[in-house]
Design an enzyme around this catalytic site. Structure first.
Site, mmCIF file in Angstrom:
data_model
loop_
_atom_site.group_PDB
_atom_site.id
_atom_site.type_symbol
_atom_site.label_atom_id
_atom_site.label_comp_id
_atom_site.label_asym_id
_atom_site.label_seq_id
_atom_site.Cartn_x
_atom_site.Cartn_y
_atom_site.Cartn_z
ATOM 1 N N HIS A 180 -2.416 -2.851 -6.752
ATOM 2 C CA HIS A 180 -2.924 -2.423 -5.444
ATOM 3 C C HIS A 180 -4.447 -2.462 -5.405
ATOM 4 C CE1 HIS A 180 -3.169 0.958 -2.207
ATOM 5 N NE2 HIS A 180 -3.253 -0.237 -1.669
ATOM 6 N N ASN A 192 -3.567 6.386 -1.187
ATOM 7 C CA ASN A 192 -3.106 6.404 0.210
ATOM 8 C C ASN A 192 -2.348 7.675 0.582
ATOM 9 O OD1 ASN A 192 -4.356 4.065 0.853
ATOM 10 N ND2 ASN A 192 -2.560 2.758 0.572
ATOM 11 N N GLU A 219 -4.954 0.156 -8.391
ATOM 12 C CA GLU A 219 -3.855 1.005 -8.855
ATOM 13 C C GLU A 219 -2.790 0.086 -9.457
ATOM 14 O OE1 GLU A 219 -3.812 4.888 -5.881
ATOM 15 O OE2 GLU A 219 -2.737 3.100 -5.207
ATOM 16 N N SER A 243 0.813 -1.213 0.000
ATOM 17 C CA SER A 243 0.000 0.000 0.000
ATOM 18 C C SER A 243 0.846 1.264 0.000
ATOM 19 C CB SER A 243 -0.979 -0.010 1.165
ATOM 20 O OG SER A 243 -0.371 -0.432 2.328
HETATM 21 C C1 LIG Z 1 -5.024 0.826 2.875
HETATM 22 C C2 LIG Z 1 -4.921 0.677 1.424
HETATM 23 O O1 LIG Z 1 -3.828 0.366 0.925
HETATM 24 C C3 LIG Z 1 -6.017 0.949 0.508
HETATM 25 C C4 LIG Z 1 -7.400 0.770 1.011
HETATM 26 O O2 LIG Z 1 -7.966 -0.275 0.891
HETATM 27 S S1 LIG Z 1 -8.087 2.100 1.751
HETATM 28 C C5 LIG Z 1 -9.715 1.546 2.158
HETATM 29 C C6 LIG Z 1 -10.655 1.676 1.007
HETATM 30 N N1 LIG Z 1 -11.958 1.265 1.391
HETATM 31 C C7 LIG Z 1 -12.937 2.119 1.723
HETATM 32 O O3 LIG Z 1 -12.751 3.323 1.681
HETATM 33 C C8 LIG Z 1 -14.211 1.484 2.163
HETATM 34 C C9 LIG Z 1 -15.158 2.476 2.749
HETATM 35 N N2 LIG Z 1 -16.368 1.805 3.173
HETATM 36 C C10 LIG Z 1 -17.355 1.472 2.311
HETATM 37 O O4 LIG Z 1 -17.321 1.797 1.144
HETATM 38 C C11 LIG Z 1 -18.522 0.720 2.879
HETATM 39 O O5 LIG Z 1 -18.532 0.877 4.271
HETATM 40 C C12 LIG Z 1 -18.474 -0.807 2.561
HETATM 41 C C13 LIG Z 1 -18.659 -0.989 1.042
HETATM 42 C C14 LIG Z 1 -17.169 -1.444 2.992
HETATM 43 C C15 LIG Z 1 -19.571 -1.505 3.306
HETATM 44 O O6 LIG Z 1 -20.782 -0.901 2.990
HETATM 45 P P1 LIG Z 1 -21.881 -0.605 4.091
HETATM 46 O O7 LIG Z 1 -23.037 -0.038 3.363
HETATM 47 O O8 LIG Z 1 -21.233 0.190 5.163
HETATM 48 O O9 LIG Z 1 -22.186 -2.010 4.724
HETATM 49 P P2 LIG Z 1 -23.000 -3.241 4.139
HETATM 50 O O10 LIG Z 1 -24.385 -2.836 3.744
HETATM 51 O O11 LIG Z 1 -22.836 -4.297 5.157
HETATM 52 O O12 LIG Z 1 -22.190 -3.654 2.840
HETATM 53 C C16 LIG Z 1 -22.469 -3.229 1.514
HETATM 54 C C17 LIG Z 1 -22.120 -4.366 0.569
HETATM 55 O O13 LIG Z 1 -20.709 -4.674 0.661
HETATM 56 C C18 LIG Z 1 -20.534 -6.061 1.001
HETATM 57 N N3 LIG Z 1 -19.383 -6.201 1.887
HETATM 58 C C19 LIG Z 1 -19.086 -5.459 2.967
HETATM 59 N N4 LIG Z 1 -17.939 -5.865 3.518
HETATM 60 C C20 LIG Z 1 -17.494 -6.906 2.775
HETATM 61 C C21 LIG Z 1 -16.364 -7.758 2.836
HETATM 62 N N5 LIG Z 1 -15.430 -7.628 3.780
HETATM 63 N N6 LIG Z 1 -16.232 -8.700 1.890
HETATM 64 C C22 LIG Z 1 -17.141 -8.875 0.935
HETATM 65 N N7 LIG Z 1 -18.241 -8.075 0.807
HETATM 66 C C23 LIG Z 1 -18.412 -7.126 1.720
HETATM 67 C C24 LIG Z 1 -21.798 -6.450 1.719
HETATM 68 O O14 LIG Z 1 -22.015 -7.833 1.651
HETATM 69 C C25 LIG Z 1 -22.859 -5.662 0.975
HETATM 70 O O15 LIG Z 1 -23.195 -6.322 -0.216
HETATM 71 P P3 LIG Z 1 -24.681 -6.144 -0.873
HETATM 72 O O16 LIG Z 1 -24.847 -4.696 -1.211
HETATM 73 O O17 LIG Z 1 -24.625 -7.019 -2.074
HETATM 74 O O18 LIG Z 1 -25.642 -6.618 0.167
HETATM 75 N N1 LIG Z 2 -5.610 -3.700 4.979
HETATM 76 C C1 LIG Z 2 -5.858 -2.944 3.926
HETATM 77 O O1 LIG Z 2 -6.859 -2.212 3.893
HETATM 78 C C2 LIG Z 2 -4.928 -2.957 2.764
HETATM 79 C C3 LIG Z 2 -3.677 -3.519 2.844
HETATM 80 N N2 LIG Z 2 -2.862 -3.516 1.733
HETATM 81 C C4 LIG Z 2 -1.544 -4.124 1.797
HETATM 82 O O2 LIG Z 2 -1.728 -5.532 1.619
HETATM 83 C C5 LIG Z 2 -0.724 -6.236 2.356
HETATM 84 C C6 LIG Z 2 -1.408 -7.188 3.340
HETATM 85 O O3 LIG Z 2 -2.174 -6.426 4.249
HETATM 86 P P1 LIG Z 2 -3.327 -7.082 5.139
HETATM 87 O O4 LIG Z 2 -3.945 -8.202 4.396
HETATM 88 O O5 LIG Z 2 -4.148 -5.971 5.626
HETATM 89 O O6 LIG Z 2 -2.466 -7.652 6.344
HETATM 90 P P2 LIG Z 2 -2.848 -8.800 7.392
HETATM 91 O O7 LIG Z 2 -2.055 -8.508 8.604
HETATM 92 O O8 LIG Z 2 -4.314 -8.945 7.487
HETATM 93 O O9 LIG Z 2 -2.290 -10.119 6.684
HETATM 94 C C7 LIG Z 2 -0.951 -10.318 6.364
HETATM 95 C C8 LIG Z 2 -0.728 -11.821 6.261
HETATM 96 O O10 LIG Z 2 0.574 -12.043 5.708
HETATM 97 C C9 LIG Z 2 1.098 -13.167 6.360
HETATM 98 N N3 LIG Z 2 2.541 -13.244 6.152
HETATM 99 C C10 LIG Z 2 3.543 -12.635 6.813
HETATM 100 N N4 LIG Z 2 4.728 -13.000 6.303
HETATM 101 C C11 LIG Z 2 4.471 -13.857 5.283
HETATM 102 C C12 LIG Z 2 5.272 -14.598 4.379
HETATM 103 N N5 LIG Z 2 6.592 -14.526 4.422
HETATM 104 N N6 LIG Z 2 4.661 -15.399 3.469
HETATM 105 C C13 LIG Z 2 3.313 -15.475 3.426
HETATM 106 N N7 LIG Z 2 2.506 -14.814 4.263
HETATM 107 C C14 LIG Z 2 3.077 -14.009 5.177
HETATM 108 C C15 LIG Z 2 0.663 -13.013 7.812
HETATM 109 O O11 LIG Z 2 0.755 -14.243 8.511
HETATM 110 C C16 LIG Z 2 -0.767 -12.527 7.632
HETATM 111 O O12 LIG Z 2 -1.694 -13.598 7.570
HETATM 112 C C17 LIG Z 2 0.162 -5.183 3.012
HETATM 113 O O13 LIG Z 2 1.251 -4.923 2.168
HETATM 114 C C18 LIG Z 2 -0.771 -3.984 3.086
HETATM 115 O O14 LIG Z 2 -0.096 -2.770 3.130
HETATM 116 C C19 LIG Z 2 -3.260 -3.005 0.528
HETATM 117 C C20 LIG Z 2 -4.516 -2.493 0.391
HETATM 118 C C21 LIG Z 2 -5.434 -2.373 1.502
#
Ligand SMILES: CC(=O)CC(=O)SCCNC(=O)CCNC(=O)[C@H](O)C(C)(C)COP(=O)(O)OP(=O)(O)OC[C@H]1O[C@@H](n2cnc3c(N)ncnc32)[C@H](O)[C@@H]1OP(=O)(O)O
Ligand SMILES: NC(=O)C1=CN([C@@H]2O[C@H](COP(=O)(O)OP(=O)(O)OC[C@H]3O[C@@H](n4cnc5c(N)ncnc54)[C@H](O)[C@@H]3O)[C@@H](O)[C@H]2O)C=CC1
Length: 281
Positions: free
Chosen positions: A138, A188, A150, A117
């Site tokens: 990504h 991000n 991405e 990420s």
């Molecule tokens: C960190 C990084 O590197 C990058 C990132 O990922 S940053 C994070 C990016 N993600 C976001 O910004 C998510 C923001 N949140 C949302 O968009 C919404 O809260 C959400 C889509 C996750 C859930 O929606 P909600 O309206 O709050 O809840 P809910 O009604 O339970 O879910 C909506 C739908 O998503 C599905 N869903 C929710 N969580 C799920 C999961 N973990 N897996 C599969 N499906 C899921 C539900 O089943 C539901 O499906 P239907 O519409 O078909 O019934």
């Molecule tokens: N959590 C998020 O919303 C997002 C995370 N990412 C990225 O995805 C990657 C995974 O993140 P998460 O799934 O959230 O982390 P997580 O903590 O849920 O899972 C990571 C997994 O990797 C495993 N692991 C560690 N070392 C390993 C190895 N050598 N071989 C195989 N598995 C190994 C761990 O045991 C664990 O099960 C990270 O690089 C994170 O930055 C990207 C997009 C969104």
């Protein structure tokens, strides 16, 4: 391209494996311990069960998808796959070690993608003898729901690799955007400092966690508030991204908030540990 290898069965690895299998690919998912593999497979099964209950897929389709996914702890099972996506923890040294092993194990033509990420694709690629075949793919959390991928080019990523991964994202029903490598990429770099700021607002006592989230939901039309989003992403992942932004840009505007670091040290990682800014059952 038919056989996919997913490294890491956590939040992202399990979602990525599910989406590939739903789109007809054969998937092997690998983690370091069989209990993590089983947990990941359990999450996928649960998601598919919910889809059956909602009438989105049949029981037979669910079983077909599950039948396409195999769990393992053995990285050598990557030897004849066509494509690898790595979703292990956000740690450069671990990712470089994994890519070095994959480079030794995989066929010459196999593309090695990372779901990192924030980390440098170029640096991850430097641990292999095939930097032109290393790329960022990504996905966003939750993977089955979020449309964006991405596609991130490292310094040596070839345009052939880029085009293949862009098409692959489209085959999964996702929308790819082209990104040149930079810390945090596009989303991000913008999103995570906002979450960090929300943590600062909480630490300053400006408002409660639930009021901060309510304010951003109703005042900025975000689907969930920034603190709930941090819990969804994982506070450890949010901290790792802030640390990368801070150290790569060397700019104090990316300083991770001390409260975020304290929470990670306390194991308050969010949904995956049952408690973060909010509690989960
Ligand atoms: C960190 C990084 O590197 C990058 C990132 O990922 S940053 C994070 C990016 N993600 C976001 O910004 C998510 C923001 N949140 C949302 O968009 C919404 O809260 C959400 C889509 C996750 C859930 O929606 P909600 O309206 O709050 O809840 P809910 O009604 O339970 O879910 C909506 C739908 O998503 C599905 N869903 C929710 N969580 C799920 C999961 N973990 N897996 C599969 N499906 C899921 C539900 O089943 C539901 O499906 P239907 O519409 O078909 O019934
Ligand atoms: N959590 C998020 O919303 C997002 C995370 N990412 C990225 O995805 C990657 C995974 O993140 P998460 O799934 O959230 O982390 P997580 O903590 O849920 O899972 C990571 C997994 O990797 C495993 N692991 C560690 N070392 C390993 C190895 N050598 N071989 C195989 N598995 C190994 C761990 O045991 C664990 O099960 C990270 O690089 C994170 O930055 C990207 C997009 C969104």
């Amino acid at each position: 391209m038919q056989k996919i290898f997913v490294v890491g069965a956590g939040t992202m690895g399990s979602g990525i494996a599910q989406v590939f299998a739903e789109n007809g690919f054969d998937v092997i998912i690998r983690d370091v311990d069989i209990k993590f593999v089983e947990r990941g497979l359990g999450v996928i099964e649960n998601n598919l069960k919910k889809s059956v209950e909602k009438g989105k897929i049949t029981e037979e389709e669910k079983n077909k998808v599950l039948g396409r996914i195999k769990g393992t702890v053995d990285i050598n099972e990557a030897k004849d796959v066509d494509f690898v996506i790595e979703a292990a923890i956000e740690n450069m040294e671990i990712k470089k070690q994994i890519f070095k092993e994959l480079d030794n194990v995989c066929k010459e033509g196999t593309i090695l993608a990372t779901n990192t990420s924030s980390l440098s694709i170029t640096e991850i690629a430097s641990s292999t003898a095939r930097p032109e075949k290393v790329i960022g793919m990504h996905f966003f959390n939750p993977v089955p729901v979020m449309k964006l991928v991405e596609v991130i080019k490292g310094m040596k990523t070839s345009s052939e690799t880029f085009n293949t991964v862009k098409e692959l994202a489209q085959k999964l029903g996702k929308t790819p955007v082209e990104v040149n490598e930079a810390p945090g990429f596009v989303v991000n770099r913008i999103l995570i400092p906002m979450i960090n700021e929300a943590i600062g607002v909480l630490a300053d006592g400006v408002a409660s966690a639930s009021d901060i989230d309510e304010a951003m939901k109703l005042g900025a039309n975000h689907p969930i508030g920034p603190l709930a989003l941090s819990d969804l992403i994982g506070n450890d992942v949010v901290l790792a991204i802030m640390d990368t932004l801070y150290s790569e840009f060397n700019d104090s505007k990316y300083r991770p908030h001390p409260l975020l670091r304290k929470m990670v040290r306390a194991g308050l990682l969010g949904r995956k540990t049952g408690k973060g800014f909010f509690e989960y059952k």
